[in-house]
Write a protein that holds these residues in place. Structure first.
Motif, PDB file in Angstrom:
ATOM      1  N   LEU A   1       0.847  -1.101  -0.124  1.00 27.91           N
ATOM      2  CA  LEU A   1      -0.054   0.005   0.015  1.00 27.91           C
ATOM      3  C   LEU A   1       0.656   1.323   0.076  1.00 27.91           C
ATOM      4  CD1 LEU A   1      -2.889  -1.032   2.609  1.00 27.91           C
ATOM      5  CD2 LEU A   1      -3.206  -0.412  -0.006  1.00 27.91           C
ATOM      6  N   MET A   2       2.124   1.331   0.726  1.00 32.56           N
ATOM      7  CA  MET A   2       2.813   2.364   0.850  1.00 32.56           C
ATOM      8  C   MET A   2       3.573   2.593  -0.789  1.00 32.56           C
ATOM      9  SD  MET A   2       6.030   1.418   3.432  1.00 32.56           S
ATOM     10  CE  MET A   2       5.020   2.004   4.751  1.00 32.56           C
ATOM     11  N   ASP A   3       4.000   1.574  -1.373  1.00 33.84           N
ATOM     12  CA  ASP A   3       4.922   1.506  -2.480  1.00 33.84           C
ATOM     13  C   ASP A   3       4.554   2.642  -3.416  1.00 33.84           C
ATOM     14  OD1 ASP A   3       6.248   0.916  -4.675  1.00 33.84           O
ATOM     15  OD2 ASP A   3       5.250  -1.274  -4.988  1.00 33.84           O
ATOM     16  N   PRO A   4       5.432   3.405  -3.656  1.00 33.73           N
ATOM     17  CA  PRO A   4       5.220   4.599  -4.601  1.00 33.73           C
ATOM     18  C   PRO A   4       5.378   4.358  -6.081  1.00 33.73           C
ATOM     19  CG  PRO A   4       7.422   4.866  -3.663  1.00 33.73           C
ATOM     20  CD  PRO A   4       6.900   3.360  -2.997  1.00 33.73           C
ATOM     21  N   ALA A   5       5.989   3.183  -6.371  1.00 37.66           N
ATOM     22  CA  ALA A   5       6.462   2.805  -7.792  1.00 37.66           C
ATOM     23  C   ALA A   5       5.193   1.942  -8.439  1.00 37.66           C
ATOM     24  CB  ALA A   5       7.843   2.018  -7.878  1.00 37.66           C
ATOM     25  N   HIS A   6       4.296   1.286  -7.734  1.00 38.55           N
ATOM     26  CA  HIS A   6       3.361   0.498  -8.224  1.00 38.55           C
ATOM     27  C   HIS A   6       2.066   1.288  -8.903  1.00 38.55           C
ATOM     28  CE1 HIS A   6       0.959   1.355  -4.692  1.00 38.55           C
ATOM     29  NE2 HIS A   6       0.109   0.673  -5.052  1.00 38.55           N
ATOM     30  N   GLY A   7       1.988   2.497  -8.592  1.00 37.03           N
ATOM     31  CA  GLY A   7       0.831   3.454  -9.002  1.00 37.03           C
ATOM     32  C   GLY A   7       0.546   2.824 -10.710  1.00 37.03           C
TER      33      GLY A   7
ATOM     34  N   LYS B   1      11.893  -0.101   3.564  1.00 32.73           N
ATOM     35  CA  LYS B   1      12.833  -0.378   4.420  1.00 32.73           C
ATOM     36  C   LYS B   1      12.734   0.238   5.620  1.00 32.73           C
ATOM     37  CE  LYS B   1      16.709  -0.785   0.943  1.00 32.73           C
ATOM     38  NZ  LYS B   1      17.983  -0.229   0.434  1.00 32.73           N
ATOM     39  N   TRP B   2      12.149   1.438   5.572  1.00 33.17           N
ATOM     40  CA  TRP B   2      12.073   2.350   7.021  1.00 33.17           C
ATOM     41  C   TRP B   2      10.826   1.345   7.975  1.00 33.17           C
ATOM     42  CZ3 TRP B   2      11.257   7.693   4.433  1.00 33.17           C
ATOM     43  CH2 TRP B   2      12.399   8.338   4.219  1.00 33.17           C
ATOM     44  N   TYR B   3      10.109   0.943   7.209  1.00 34.63           N
ATOM     45  CA  TYR B   3       8.894   0.078   7.688  1.00 34.63           C
ATOM     46  C   TYR B   3       9.683  -1.113   8.488  1.00 34.63           C
ATOM     47  CZ  TYR B   3       5.318  -3.419   8.301  1.00 34.63           C
ATOM     48  OH  TYR B   3       4.538  -4.474   9.002  1.00 34.63           O
ATOM     49  N   TYR B   4      10.366  -1.739   7.767  1.00 34.31           N
ATOM     50  CA  TYR B   4      10.912  -2.848   8.436  1.00 34.31           C
ATOM     51  C   TYR B   4      12.206  -2.552   9.660  1.00 34.31           C
ATOM     52  CZ  TYR B   4       9.267  -6.054   4.703  1.00 34.31           C
ATOM     53  OH  TYR B   4       8.458  -6.921   4.114  1.00 34.31           O
TER      54      TYR B   4
ATOM     55  N   ASP C   1      15.381   4.459  -4.794  1.00 26.37           N
ATOM     56  CA  ASP C   1      14.964   5.099  -3.489  1.00 26.37           C
ATOM     57  C   ASP C   1      13.418   4.580  -3.343  1.00 26.37           C
ATOM     58  OD1 ASP C   1      16.900   6.559  -3.028  1.00 26.37           O
ATOM     59  OD2 ASP C   1      16.026   8.533  -3.645  1.00 26.37           O
ATOM     60  N   ALA C   2      12.976   3.789  -4.386  1.00 28.53           N
ATOM     61  CA  ALA C   2      11.350   3.470  -4.396  1.00 28.53           C
ATOM     62  C   ALA C   2      11.307   2.693  -3.373  1.00 28.53           C
ATOM     63  CB  ALA C   2      11.230   2.802  -5.672  1.00 28.53           C
ATOM     64  N   ASP C   3      12.061   1.919  -2.821  1.00 27.62           N
ATOM     65  CA  ASP C   3      11.525   0.863  -1.534  1.00 27.62           C
ATOM     66  C   ASP C   3      12.150   1.441  -0.444  1.00 27.62           C
ATOM     67  OD1 ASP C   3      10.251  -0.677  -3.493  1.00 27.62           O
ATOM     68  OD2 ASP C   3      12.173  -1.801  -3.787  1.00 27.62           O
ATOM     69  N   ILE C   4      12.441   2.712  -0.317  1.00 24.78           N
ATOM     70  CA  ILE C   4      13.141   3.073   0.893  1.00 24.78           C
ATOM     71  C   ILE C   4      12.163   3.203   1.960  1.00 24.78           C
ATOM     72  CG2 ILE C   4      14.303   5.047   2.329  1.00 24.78           C
ATOM     73  CD1 ILE C   4      16.239   5.206   0.108  1.00 24.78           C
TER      74      ILE C   4
ATOM     75  N   VAL D   1      14.450   6.899  11.182  1.00 20.66           N
ATOM     76  CA  VAL D   1      14.293   7.439  10.162  1.00 20.66           C
ATOM     77  C   VAL D   1      14.931   8.933  10.187  1.00 20.66           C
ATOM     78  CG1 VAL D   1      12.693   8.764   8.603  1.00 20.66           C
ATOM     79  CG2 VAL D   1      12.206   6.312   9.649  1.00 20.66           C
ATOM     80  N   THR D   2      15.553   9.325   9.301  1.00 19.71           N
ATOM     81  CA  THR D   2      16.291  10.718   9.251  1.00 19.71           C
ATOM     82  C   THR D   2      15.669  11.562   8.270  1.00 19.71           C
ATOM     83  OG1 THR D   2      18.288   9.905   8.259  1.00 19.71           O
ATOM     84  CG2 THR D   2      18.254  10.108  10.512  1.00 19.71           C
ATOM     85  N   GLU D   3      15.717  12.838   8.382  1.00 23.78           N
ATOM     86  CA  GLU D   3      15.202  13.847   7.254  1.00 23.78           C
ATOM     87  C   GLU D   3      15.879  13.519   5.815  1.00 23.78           C
ATOM     88  OE1 GLU D   3      14.043  17.555   8.578  1.00 23.78           O
ATOM     89  OE2 GLU D   3      13.856  18.181   6.518  1.00 23.78           O
ATOM     90  N   THR D   4      14.992  13.315   4.671  1.00 27.55           N
ATOM     91  CA  THR D   4      15.846  13.344   3.621  1.00 27.55           C
ATOM     92  C   THR D   4      15.008  13.323   2.347  1.00 27.55           C
ATOM     93  OG1 THR D   4      17.119  11.685   2.313  1.00 27.55           O
ATOM     94  CG2 THR D   4      15.331  10.722   3.534  1.00 27.55           C
ATOM     95  N   THR D   5      15.236  13.550   1.287  1.00 24.99           N
ATOM     96  CA  THR D   5      14.513  13.393   0.064  1.00 24.99           C
ATOM     97  C   THR D   5      14.828  12.454  -0.863  1.00 24.99           C
ATOM     98  OG1 THR D   5      14.891  15.861  -0.065  1.00 24.99           O
ATOM     99  CG2 THR D   5      14.229  14.973  -2.069  1.00 24.99           C
ATOM    100  N   LEU D   6      13.712  11.742  -1.184  1.00 26.37           N
ATOM    101  CA  LEU D   6      13.670  10.631  -1.773  1.00 26.37           C
ATOM    102  C   LEU D   6      13.408  10.753  -3.445  1.00 26.37           C
ATOM    103  CD1 LEU D   6      11.957   7.970   0.470  1.00 26.37           C
ATOM    104  CD2 LEU D   6      14.300   8.529   0.183  1.00 26.37           C
ATOM    105  N   HIS D   7      13.814  10.179  -4.225  1.00 21.35           N
ATOM    106  CA  HIS D   7      13.549  10.444  -5.660  1.00 21.35           C
ATOM    107  C   HIS D   7      13.278   9.095  -6.499  1.00 21.35           C
ATOM    108  CE1 HIS D   7      16.097  14.136  -5.327  1.00 21.35           C
ATOM    109  NE2 HIS D   7      16.738  13.419  -4.508  1.00 21.35           N
ATOM    110  N   TRP D   8      12.283   9.095  -7.191  1.00 23.22           N
ATOM    111  CA  TRP D   8      11.662   7.874  -8.053  1.00 23.22           C
ATOM    112  C   TRP D   8      10.887   8.401  -9.145  1.00 23.22           C
ATOM    113  CZ3 TRP D   8       9.295   9.299  -3.344  1.00 23.22           C
ATOM    114  CH2 TRP D   8       8.022   9.520  -3.233  1.00 23.22           C
TER     115      TRP D   8
END
Ligand code: FES
Ligand code: FE2
Length: 356
Positions: free
Chosen positions: A172-178, A324-327, A318-321, A347-354
């Protein structure tokens, strides 16, 4: 090709064995539990008996009579106490025994020491939460939803996924499956894949995708008009809250994932909004919401065919980060509970790209 080191790293991160304990899980929408009624429901592997007294108080007990083990759900409920169907022992909403009909004078049993295990409940904004443990003070309370001025949900969609909670959450959280799973004329077309950069930071028991303008290839947001902005938070054990604002319009979506057993998971999608015109569209919206979540369910059902063979899996940057955080969050929570130490958010502050 992914190196074996990456695979090993993913394998080390993935721990799909244990369901989290000592944490609040979403149980059901409040309206599913009417006053004076019982509702048996297995959650986090435990047979639970939910009930609501005639004066409105919700409760949850282990659905096993402490006398001879029969499920209490077969008994009677008078709106105050549950009576076991086998020998008529009675239990109040705290799980304490109040009567044993077979006792004669002189047979003194201290009833208050006979107890059914009780699971703490919390009710707010039309949702019922249950604590998978005895002492709720060891965990943060269930999340508070952003205010939309609604006393209860405007719309609830419930579904069961035939999988371990981890696959439901990660799916459900996966940003790349849309673009692949949610490809449909009414949401987005497969051709529109855009590069995305989103700012993330830690949040209570999880992380937050900072408030931003949603991407233009998600048609749903455009309906809101104005300049929509959205903020998404995720927290353990599987709670996602999206808060969309567009001028004075506000919409909150709560997606709550709760394990039923190790291999089955319930999903609730609960929506709140303050736009009367959206309430008028509810019958249509309901169909779309169900179809959307069902797209996620269908892909999970297919995935089970592969997972049966216990393949090793990968989580890529970065799509699965977020996965990774969840685990990592799960591991941190499990460690904190096992060692009775404070939970440390990994978790630390960061920008994710996908691209999606
Ligand atoms: S088994 Fe429940 S009262 Fe005997
Ligand atoms: Fe999805």
């Amino acid at each position: 090709m992914v190196s074996s080191a990456t695979q090993r790293q993913a394998a080390a991160t993935v721990d799909t064995s244990a369901l989290l304990a000592d944490i609040w899980y979403y149980a059901m929408p409040s309206r599913d539990l009417a006053p004076g009624r019982l509702c048996p429901k297995t959650l986090f592997g435990q047979p639970l008996l939910f009930g609501r007294t005639t004066d409105g108080e919700p409760f949850a007990l282990l659905d096993i009579c402490p006398h001879r083990g029969i499920p209490l759900r077969h008994g009677r409920f008078d709106g105050r106490e549950v009576e076991c169907c086998y020998h008529g022992w009675r239990f109040d909403r705290t799980g304490t025994c109040t009567a044993i009909p077979s006792l004669v004078e002189g047979q003194n049993i201290n009833l208050s020491r006979i107890k059914v295990r009780r699971y703490p409940c919390h009710e707010a904004a039309g949702n019922l939460w249950v604590f998978a443990g005895d002492d709720p003070s060891v965990a943060p309370p269930p999340p508070t939803l952003p205010d939309t001025g609604c006393a209860g949900p405007r719309m609830v969609t419930a579904m069961r996924f035939p999988c371990h909670i981890d696959h439901a959450v990660v799916g459900l959280m996966d940003p790349a499956h849309g673009p692949f799973v949610h490809r449909s004329w009414w949401w987005r077309s497969g051709r529109s894949i855009h590069a995305k950069s989103k700012r993330f930071g830690p949040a209570e028991l999880g992380f937050r995708m900072m408030r931003h303008e949603p991407s233009r290839n998600s048609a749903g947001y455009r309906l809101l008009g104005g300049k929509p902005a959205t903020e998404i938070t995720f927290r353990l054990p599987g709670i996602r809250i999206e808060h969309i604002t567009a001028g004075a319009n506000a919409l909150v979506g709560l997606t709550a994932v709760t394990p039923i057993t190790e291999s089955e998971t319930q999903i609730h999608h609960v929506m709140y909004w303050n736009m009367p015109w959206l309430t008028a569209l509810r019958p249509v919206l309901k169909i779309f919401a169900r179809a959307f979540i069902n797209q996620d369910r269908v892909v999970i059902v297919r995935q089970q065919d592969g997972l049966r063979h216990d393949p090793s899996l990968m989580l890529i940057n970065d799509a699965d980060i977020q996965a990774k955080w969840y685990y990592r969050l799960k591991q941190a929570w499990t460690r904190a509970r096992a060692e009775s130490t404070p939970f440390e958010n990994p978790v630390t502050e960061t920008t994710l790209h996908w691209r999606s």
